[in-house]
Design a protein around this motif. Structure first.
Motif, PDB file in Angstrom:
ATOM      1  N   LEU A   1       0.830  -1.208   0.000  1.00 32.89           N
ATOM      2  CA  LEU A   1       0.000   0.000   0.000  1.00 32.89           C
ATOM      3  C   LEU A   1       0.864   1.257   0.000  1.00 32.89           C
ATOM      4  O   LEU A   1       0.530   2.241  -0.677  1.00 32.89           O
ATOM      5  CB  LEU A   1      -0.929  -0.001   1.215  1.00 32.89           C
ATOM      6  CG  LEU A   1      -1.787   1.249   1.399  1.00 32.89           C
ATOM      7  CD1 LEU A   1      -2.648   1.526   0.169  1.00 32.89           C
ATOM      8  CD2 LEU A   1      -2.674   1.128   2.635  1.00 32.89           C
ATOM      9  N   LEU A   2       1.986   1.225   0.727  1.00 38.79           N
ATOM     10  CA  LEU A   2       2.880   2.389   0.751  1.00 38.79           C
ATOM     11  C   LEU A   2       3.471   2.640  -0.636  1.00 38.79           C
ATOM     12  O   LEU A   2       3.586   3.791  -1.075  1.00 38.79           O
ATOM     13  CB  LEU A   2       3.989   2.163   1.775  1.00 38.79           C
ATOM     14  CG  LEU A   2       4.735   3.411   2.250  1.00 38.79           C
ATOM     15  CD1 LEU A   2       3.792   4.383   2.933  1.00 38.79           C
ATOM     16  CD2 LEU A   2       5.872   3.034   3.187  1.00 38.79           C
ATOM     17  N   ALA A   3       3.828   1.568  -1.344  1.00 43.39           N
ATOM     18  CA  ALA A   3       4.359   1.730  -2.702  1.00 43.39           C
ATOM     19  C   ALA A   3       3.296   2.294  -3.639  1.00 43.39           C
ATOM     20  O   ALA A   3       3.582   3.192  -4.455  1.00 43.39           O
ATOM     21  CB  ALA A   3       4.864   0.389  -3.221  1.00 43.39           C
ATOM     22  N   HIS A   4       2.069   1.814  -3.552  1.00 44.45           N
ATOM     23  CA  HIS A   4       1.002   2.327  -4.406  1.00 44.45           C
ATOM     24  C   HIS A   4       0.624   3.763  -4.032  1.00 44.45           C
ATOM     25  O   HIS A   4       0.203   4.547  -4.901  1.00 44.45           O
ATOM     26  CB  HIS A   4      -0.232   1.425  -4.320  1.00 44.45           C
ATOM     27  CG  HIS A   4      -0.094   0.134  -5.061  1.00 44.45           C
ATOM     28  ND1 HIS A   4       0.443  -1.002  -4.499  1.00 44.45           N
ATOM     29  CD2 HIS A   4      -0.415  -0.197  -6.345  1.00 44.45           C
ATOM     30  CE1 HIS A   4       0.446  -1.982  -5.392  1.00 44.45           C
ATOM     31  NE2 HIS A   4      -0.081  -1.521  -6.517  1.00 44.45           N
ATOM     32  N   SER A   5       0.767   4.108  -2.760  1.00 42.88           N
ATOM     33  CA  SER A   5       0.420   5.467  -2.334  1.00 42.88           C
ATOM     34  C   SER A   5       1.352   6.513  -2.920  1.00 42.88           C
ATOM     35  O   SER A   5       0.980   7.690  -3.035  1.00 42.88           O
ATOM     36  CB  SER A   5       0.441   5.553  -0.803  1.00 42.88           C
ATOM     37  OG  SER A   5      -0.524   4.698  -0.237  1.00 42.88           O
ATOM     38  N   MET A   6       2.578   6.133  -3.300  1.00 42.07           N
ATOM     39  CA  MET A   6       3.461   7.062  -3.983  1.00 42.07           C
ATOM     40  C   MET A   6       2.822   7.562  -5.272  1.00 42.07           C
ATOM     41  O   MET A   6       3.064   8.701  -5.696  1.00 42.07           O
ATOM     42  CB  MET A   6       4.809   6.386  -4.283  1.00 42.07           C
ATOM     43  CG  MET A   6       5.604   6.004  -3.046  1.00 42.07           C
ATOM     44  SD  MET A   6       7.172   5.180  -3.423  1.00 42.07           S
ATOM     45  CE  MET A   6       8.075   6.509  -4.200  1.00 42.07           C
ATOM     46  N   VAL A   7       2.010   6.707  -5.885  1.00 45.60           N
ATOM     47  CA  VAL A   7       1.302   7.080  -7.117  1.00 45.60           C
ATOM     48  C   VAL A   7      -0.033   7.747  -6.798  1.00 45.60           C
ATOM     49  O   VAL A   7      -0.365   8.816  -7.331  1.00 45.60           O
ATOM     50  CB  VAL A   7       1.087   5.838  -8.006  1.00 45.60           C
ATOM     51  CG1 VAL A   7       0.297   6.200  -9.250  1.00 45.60           C
ATOM     52  CG2 VAL A   7       2.421   5.210  -8.371  1.00 45.60           C
TER      53      VAL A   7
END
Length: 369
Positions: A352-358
């Motif tokens: 989720l943290l990786a997707h939140s960058m987008v």
């Protein structure tokens, strides 16, 4: 002979031959005539002081000579730089940038040595360091990896000329950040961000496609609404992201279970090459995301108010937001939102943290809906 042994016991021989010679030869008759030991000692001390005075004056003269040579070199260098600035302004910019870069790199290496020494002395792991030390180590590792190809090219004899030409024509690809001009810094960060943002739509499409395969209907609907909102140009709220956090730990949206194309698109968000094997790319993606998570916690302990404007912009850029053209208030508001999300998530929710960058960066210039 008895006087000589007495003088030795009195401490004269402790001065050694260098201090007593050649005056000792003149003192033997005085000892033979019964001159007091104190008078002999005073004469020896005076001789030693004269020798020390001559040594000090010699060292002072050497220091003065070195200082004069250094001052002359600085004057010659200043004249040379003024000549370059008048006659060859473009070359002067490169020259001054290179000189400043070497000085900055030297200071950076000294700082890294200090941090490594502190870690060894106090037996600290990188995650236990203060924010600035942790960020310096992270950036220095990236700089070293970037400098490896140019170092390999420079190994053959007479390859230095080729290196200089390559560095002149490909500064973004070959030079580390210390050797970029201020104009190049903004230009290159924009270029890297445009490459990164090219993968953002693919990440959102892959996420929306993966949401259709989720077994739970309610979380599936929430995630599909979130993706549609971002694709429509709106910004998601923090509560919307936290509402679907359970989907990114053990389901099909965990980093270890994402499709390969989805992982490659996420890797480009973190500037990872997509041409790696899938298992290695997943490992690197997870390690980079968790490193950002550790940085977030250290940054929270430090406080956003302690960051300079340059540090604030760099922190936003690392987490997916192009901050080169944003104001300080905008950068701080976005980073506060990011920290609230990051410090709520566990390591198992790295996806989720990786997707939140987008999700948090794609439409940040637009007002929230």
């Amino acid at each position: 002979m008895a006087l000589s042994r007495a003088a030795a016991r009195g401490g004269l021989w402790r001065l050694g031959p260098a201090a007593l010679s050649p005056s000792w030869g003149r003192m033997e008759p005085q000892l033979a005539l019964g001159v007091s030991r104190c008078q002999v000692w005073c004469q020896v001390c005076c001789q030693v002081r004269r020798c020390q005075g001559r040594s000090l004056s010699t060292r002072a003269a050497s220091r003065a000579l070195v200082a004069a040579v250094a001052a002359a070199a600085r004057r010659v260098n200043a004249r040379y730089e003024r000549y370059l600035e008048r006659s060859f302004p473009r070359f002067y910019v490169l020259h001054s940038t290179f000189k400043t870069g070497v000085q900055a790199l030297f200071l950076e290496v000294k700082e890294i040595r200090r941090i490594k020494s502190k870690m060894s002395r106090q037996r600290l792991s990188p995650q236990q360091l203060p924010y600035r030390d942790m960020e310096r180590l992270r950036q220095f590792r990236r700089d070293v990896l970037k400098a490896i190809p140019i170092g390999i090219i420079a190994i053959p004899p007479f390859a230095n000329f080729l290196v200089i030409v390559l560095m002149y024509f490909f500064p973004r690809q070959l030079l580390i950040r210390q050797f970029w001009t201020p104009k190049q810094r903004v230009e290159f960060l924009d270029t890297y961000d445009s490459i990164r943002r090219g993968s953002y739509p693919a990440v959102v499409r892959s996420l929306a496609l993966a949401a259709r395969s989720l077994p739970e209907p309610q979380p599936q609907e929430l995630l599909q609404q979130l993706c549609a909102q971002v694709q429509g140009g709106a910004r998601p709220h923090l509560a919307q992201l936290l509402a679907v956090r359970s989907l990114f730990s053990g389901s099909l949206l965990a980093l270890s279970r994402l499709q390969v194309d989805h992982v490659r698109a996420l890797g480009q968000v973190l500037f990872l090459t997509p041409h790696l094997p899938a298992f290695f790319l997943r490992y690197r993606l997870r390690s980079h995301v968790l490193e950002i998570r550790h940085l977030d916690r250290a940054l929270l302990r430090l406080g956003l108010g302690q960051l300079s404007e340059e540090e604030l912009r760099a922190a936003c850029y690392l987490r997916g937001l192009n901050s080169t053209h944003l104001g300080r208030a905008e950068c701080r508001a976005w980073l506060e939102q990011w920290l609230r999300l990051s410090c709520e998530l566990q390591a198992s929710e790295a996806s989720l943290l990786a997707h939140s960058m987008v999700l948090l960066s794609l439409n940040y210039s637009r007002p929230p809906e």
